[in-house]
Scaffold this motif. Structure first.
Motif, PDB file in Angstrom:
ATOM      1  N   TYR A 103       9.870  70.938 -32.808  1.00 35.05           N
ATOM      2  CA  TYR A 103      10.925  71.936 -32.746  1.00 35.05           C
ATOM      3  C   TYR A 103      10.299  73.309 -32.936  1.00 35.05           C
ATOM      4  O   TYR A 103       9.327  73.474 -33.679  1.00 35.05           O
ATOM      5  CB  TYR A 103      11.977  71.660 -33.819  1.00 35.05           C
ATOM      6  CG  TYR A 103      12.711  70.367 -33.588  1.00 35.05           C
ATOM      7  CD1 TYR A 103      13.754  70.308 -32.688  1.00 35.05           C
ATOM      8  CD2 TYR A 103      12.348  69.209 -34.247  1.00 35.05           C
ATOM      9  CE1 TYR A 103      14.428  69.122 -32.451  1.00 35.05           C
ATOM     10  CE2 TYR A 103      13.012  68.017 -34.020  1.00 35.05           C
ATOM     11  CZ  TYR A 103      14.054  67.981 -33.117  1.00 35.05           C
ATOM     12  OH  TYR A 103      14.701  66.810 -32.888  1.00 35.05           O
ATOM     13  N   HIS A 104      10.854  74.292 -32.260  1.00 33.71           N
ATOM     14  CA  HIS A 104      10.377  75.670 -32.341  1.00 33.71           C
ATOM     15  C   HIS A 104      11.579  76.560 -32.621  1.00 33.71           C
ATOM     16  O   HIS A 104      12.641  76.088 -33.036  1.00 33.71           O
ATOM     17  CB  HIS A 104       9.662  76.065 -31.057  1.00 33.71           C
ATOM     18  CG  HIS A 104       8.452  75.215 -30.783  1.00 33.71           C
ATOM     19  ND1 HIS A 104       7.286  75.334 -31.492  1.00 33.71           N
ATOM     20  CD2 HIS A 104       8.234  74.225 -29.883  1.00 33.71           C
ATOM     21  CE1 HIS A 104       6.401  74.458 -31.050  1.00 33.71           C
ATOM     22  NE2 HIS A 104       6.960  73.771 -30.064  1.00 33.71           N
ATOM     23  N   GLU A 105      11.426  77.833 -32.344  1.00 30.88           N
ATOM     24  CA  GLU A 105      12.524  78.766 -32.605  1.00 30.88           C
ATOM     25  C   GLU A 105      13.672  78.596 -31.611  1.00 30.88           C
ATOM     26  O   GLU A 105      14.826  78.766 -31.963  1.00 30.88           O
ATOM     27  CB  GLU A 105      12.018  80.206 -32.528  1.00 30.88           C
ATOM     28  CG  GLU A 105      11.178  80.614 -33.701  1.00 30.88           C
ATOM     29  CD  GLU A 105      10.833  82.089 -33.650  1.00 30.88           C
ATOM     30  OE1 GLU A 105      11.766  82.900 -33.752  1.00 30.88           O
ATOM     31  OE2 GLU A 105       9.658  82.387 -33.492  1.00 30.88           O
ATOM     32  N   ALA A 106      13.334  78.279 -30.384  1.00 28.53           N
ATOM     33  CA  ALA A 106      14.348  78.172 -29.327  1.00 28.53           C
ATOM     34  C   ALA A 106      15.085  76.834 -29.424  1.00 28.53           C
ATOM     35  O   ALA A 106      14.533  75.838 -29.886  1.00 28.53           O
ATOM     36  CB  ALA A 106      13.687  78.297 -27.970  1.00 28.53           C
ATOM     37  N   PRO A 107      16.351  76.792 -28.989  1.00 30.81           N
ATOM     38  CA  PRO A 107      17.082  75.516 -28.954  1.00 30.81           C
ATOM     39  C   PRO A 107      16.377  74.515 -28.046  1.00 30.81           C
ATOM     40  O   PRO A 107      15.723  74.883 -27.070  1.00 30.81           O
ATOM     41  CB  PRO A 107      18.446  75.900 -28.394  1.00 30.81           C
ATOM     42  CG  PRO A 107      18.589  77.347 -28.688  1.00 30.81           C
ATOM     43  CD  PRO A 107      17.205  77.919 -28.620  1.00 30.81           C
TER      44      PRO A 107
END
Length: 154
Positions: free
Chosen positions: A80-84
């Motif tokens: 998981y990263h910052e973006a959805p």
């Protein structure tokens, strides 16, 4: 002049050459119907397929139904990263794009402590709590609200 001319003798069939009126001529390759007189020149042959009114006819129709599972294509979230992220919710099993929210994490607190150490303790040390780029990201299923994953900056 209203009288018709007599028919030519070669146009009249010889007596007994044709069946009685009411019978249709036999088609080659099909059996004689019952009660129909045998015609010369037309041998009786079995029908290639049984007719609908004959004993060998089967009226059962077979329908084949082919069922194919729908192909669901989605991005498998390895991290998981910052973006959805497009993923499948483990609780409601829906293919969704996660909703994100920011929370203070380890990096936020260490940045605050670091600013206090260098002398920014008059309020400037609270700046990391105002920046989303310093916070952890929580990914949530928008359908059921279950936490799907977390992106920790440290």
């Amino acid at each position: 002049m209203s009288d018709k001319p007599p028919p030519y003798p070669e146009q009249q069939p010889p007596p007994g050459a044709y069946p009685q009126p009411g019978f249709a001529p036999q088609q080659p390759g099909y059996p004689q119907p019952p009660g129909y007189p045998q015609q010369p020149g037309y041998p009786v042959q079995p029908a290639p397929y049984p007719a609908a009114n004959q004993p060998g006819f089967s009226s059962s129709n077979t329908t084949t139904i082919i069922t194919q599972q729908p192909q669901v294509t989605h991005i498998v979230a390895t991290g998981y990263h910052e973006a959805p992220v497009a993923t499948t919710c483990p609780r409601c099993h829906a293919s969704v794009v996660t909703a994100t929210s920011y929370v203070s994490g380890t990096l936020t607190w260490l940045a605050c402590l670091g600013l206090c150490v260098i002398g920014c303790d008059a309020g400037c040390c609270l700046i990391p709590f105002c920046l989303d780029s310093m916070k952890d990201v929580i990914h949530v299923c928008p359908a059921c609200g279950t936490q799907v994953g977390v992106y920790r900056r440290m």
